[in-house]
Motif scaffolding. Structure first.
Motif, mmCIF file in Angstrom:
data_model
loop_
_atom_site.group_PDB
_atom_site.id
_atom_site.type_symbol
_atom_site.label_atom_id
_atom_site.label_comp_id
_atom_site.label_asym_id
_atom_site.label_seq_id
_atom_site.Cartn_x
_atom_site.Cartn_y
_atom_site.Cartn_z
ATOM 1 N N VAL A 121 0.860 -1.182 0.000
ATOM 2 C CA VAL A 121 0.000 0.000 0.000
ATOM 3 C C VAL A 121 0.895 1.229 0.000
ATOM 4 C CG1 VAL A 121 -1.818 1.274 1.189
ATOM 5 C CG2 VAL A 121 -1.786 -1.233 1.286
ATOM 6 N N LEU A 122 0.673 2.104 -0.952
ATOM 7 C CA LEU A 122 1.326 3.405 -0.976
ATOM 8 C C LEU A 122 0.320 4.418 -0.460
ATOM 9 C CD1 LEU A 122 3.658 5.336 -1.905
ATOM 10 C CD2 LEU A 122 2.422 5.531 -4.072
ATOM 11 N N THR A 123 0.553 4.956 0.727
ATOM 12 C CA THR A 123 -0.315 6.007 1.247
ATOM 13 C C THR A 123 0.328 7.357 0.956
ATOM 14 O OG1 THR A 123 0.693 5.979 3.454
ATOM 15 C CG2 THR A 123 -1.193 4.524 3.085
ATOM 16 N N THR A 124 -0.512 8.345 0.659
ATOM 17 C CA THR A 124 0.043 9.663 0.350
ATOM 18 C C THR A 124 -1.010 10.737 0.551
ATOM 19 O OG1 THR A 124 1.292 10.927 -1.305
ATOM 20 C CG2 THR A 124 -0.498 9.548 -2.127
ATOM 21 N N ALA A 125 -0.560 11.910 0.986
ATOM 22 C CA ALA A 125 -1.446 13.040 1.233
ATOM 23 C C ALA A 125 -1.643 13.837 -0.051
ATOM 24 C CB ALA A 125 -0.867 13.933 2.318
ATOM 25 N N VAL A 126 -2.879 14.253 -0.284
ATOM 26 C CA VAL A 126 -3.210 15.009 -1.490
ATOM 27 C C VAL A 126 -3.959 16.277 -1.096
ATOM 28 C CG1 VAL A 126 -3.351 12.898 -2.862
ATOM 29 C CG2 VAL A 126 -5.445 13.861 -1.877
ATOM 30 N N GLY A 127 -4.032 17.210 -2.047
ATOM 31 C CA GLY A 127 -4.925 18.339 -1.932
ATOM 32 C C GLY A 127 -4.310 19.596 -1.361
ATOM 33 N N GLY A 128 -5.020 20.694 -1.607
ATOM 34 C CA GLY A 128 -4.569 22.000 -1.159
ATOM 35 C C GLY A 128 -5.508 22.602 -0.146
ATOM 36 N N THR A 129 -5.804 23.864 -0.345
ATOM 37 C CA THR A 129 -6.676 24.694 0.498
ATOM 38 C C THR A 129 -6.024 25.070 1.819
ATOM 39 O OG1 THR A 129 -7.946 23.022 1.755
ATOM 40 C CG2 THR A 129 -8.696 23.522 -0.485
ATOM 41 N N TYR A 130 -4.697 25.006 1.912
ATOM 42 C CA TYR A 130 -4.046 25.478 3.134
ATOM 43 C C TYR A 130 -2.746 26.219 2.814
ATOM 44 C CZ TYR A 130 -0.593 21.659 3.083
ATOM 45 O OH TYR A 130 0.441 20.801 2.750
ATOM 46 N N ASN A 131 -2.623 26.690 1.588
ATOM 47 C CA ASN A 131 -1.563 27.621 1.193
ATOM 48 C C ASN A 131 -0.173 27.038 1.361
ATOM 49 O OD1 ASN A 131 -3.713 29.517 3.077
ATOM 50 N ND2 ASN A 131 -3.660 29.787 0.868
ATOM 51 N N ASP A 132 0.073 25.923 0.693
ATOM 52 C CA ASP A 132 1.400 25.323 0.711
ATOM 53 C C ASP A 132 2.018 25.275 -0.689
ATOM 54 O OD1 ASP A 132 3.400 24.523 2.339
ATOM 55 O OD2 ASP A 132 2.676 22.490 2.670
ATOM 56 N N ALA A 133 1.383 25.984 -1.617
ATOM 57 C CA ALA A 133 1.971 26.274 -2.937
ATOM 58 C C ALA A 133 2.047 25.068 -3.862
ATOM 59 C CB ALA A 133 3.329 26.939 -2.780
ATOM 60 N N ALA A 134 2.747 25.268 -4.971
ATOM 61 C CA ALA A 134 2.619 24.386 -6.138
ATOM 62 C C ALA A 134 3.227 23.014 -5.970
ATOM 63 C CB ALA A 134 3.241 25.071 -7.357
ATOM 64 N N GLN A 135 4.163 22.834 -5.030
ATOM 65 C CA GLN A 135 4.836 21.549 -4.882
ATOM 66 C C GLN A 135 4.341 20.733 -3.694
ATOM 67 O OE1 GLN A 135 8.896 22.871 -4.712
ATOM 68 N NE2 GLN A 135 9.128 22.893 -6.938
#
Length: 338
Positions: A121-135
């Protein structure tokens, strides 16, 4: 296996995920966890909190900042018979390890003629809406869904998060489990109403490829996933005040995709709005619209897509709010297909 919810116990999505992982680690000593800041820190989005205390450093391992190295190690461990859970801190970092993910994790079962399996299983965080920019703010589940060989899971509630995690760890194929930061129930990044739900204490699985109708309706179908399930539900409530009865479908998994559930709804409503936090071009919105056209064209009267425009995610809050679909964008899209 499914379970009824316990009405007296609610969990955040992060706690539901940890509970599922802990259960599987107790049941199978071949399950272990590795990633950046998953041990002492407990995951920067609380995705592994408490696991080190119970299972120790042999099974909950912090790794060097070398995504290619530790994800390659996870692939090798899976092929050797273990069941690793490897956390890629931000999905944006997948590029430095893409050879391990796409050319090894996703393909080795096929390339070996079935001689090896890759139950990781590869778990990973996605998404914005908290101002952490393009990367650090992209979603990118369409990228993984586009590349064959990986199952792709995107929970939107604590109940779904636990059931999908149990299913992911038990699966004999590689599963990419993508959780939205905004849904995890963190004090410093408040969740919308909805992700914290009743969750059974016992283990249960949610089968991959079964979308969930989060709200039934007769006038328009809204198809979405992740954070935007909750924004779509809020939009549907606003639309109801204007006499528009919207049905909201949470895909829950992209691979496999529950096309039939989408088609059933489109045949009923005749109108389709697809909402996505991934980029608009060549992505999930276009795929859903294409499948609706292929399978229910005679019933389809109007379609609209709501997604991130094809630009890097801005840092500035007003600009990020402008490109990330909000409730008002969904309401406008529904009104446009009426």
């Amino acid at each position: 296996m499914t379970a009824e919810t316990d009405t007296d116990r609610e969990l955040t999505m992060s706690r539901a995920m940890v509970e599922a992982v802990a259960h599987e680690m107790r049941e199978d000593e071949e399950v272990f966890l590795m990633g950046e800041d998953v041990a002492d820190y407990g995951g920067i989005f609380s995705s592994t909190t408490g696991l080190l205390d119970e299972f120790g450093r042999d099974r909950v391992m912090d790794v060097p900042i070398s995504e290619t190295g530790f994800l390659g190690a996870a692939v090798g461990a899976a092929q050797a018979g273990m069941r690793p859970i490897a956390e890629l801190m931000f999905v944006d970092f997948f590029g430095v390890a893409m050879d391990q993910l796409y050319n090894n994790m996703a393909k080795n079962t096929y390339m070996s003629g079935g001689a090896v399996s890759v139950p990781m299983v590869l778990t990973t965080a996605v998404g914005g809406t908290y101002n952490d920019a393009a990367q650090h703010s992209q979603t990118l589940y369409g990228t993984f869904a586009h590349l064959p060989g990986m199952k792709v899971v995107v929970p939107s509630t604590a109940y779904d998060a636990k059931g999908l995690m149990h299913a992911a760890i038990r699966d004999d194929d590689p599963v990419v489990y993508m959780f939205h930061k905004r849904l995890m129930g963190l004090g410093w990044m408040p969740s919308p109403e909805g992700p914290k739900t009743p969750v059974p204490k016992d283990d249960y699985t949610i089968p991959f490829g079964e979308a969930d109708v989060k709200r039934e309706g007769a006038d328009v179908t809204i198809v979405t996933l992740g954070l935007h399930v909750h924004r779509a539900l809020e939009a549907a409530a606003d639309l109801a005040d204007d006499g528009v009865d919207a049905e909201v479908i949470d895909l829950r998994t992209l691979v496999p995709l529950d096309t039939e559930r989408v088609l059933e709804s489109v045949r009923k409503t005749g109108r389709l709005v697809v909402v996505d936090e991934d980029y608009r071009s060549f992505g999930v919105t276009g795929e859903i619209v294409a499948r609706a056209a292929e399978g229910a064209l005679d019933d389809l009267q109007a379609v609209e897509r709501v997604a991130i425009p094809d630009v890097p995610i801005p840092y500035a809050r007003p600009l990020e709010d402008e490109v990330n679909p909000g409730v008002e964008h969904i309401v406008d899209a529904v009104q446009s297909v009426r």
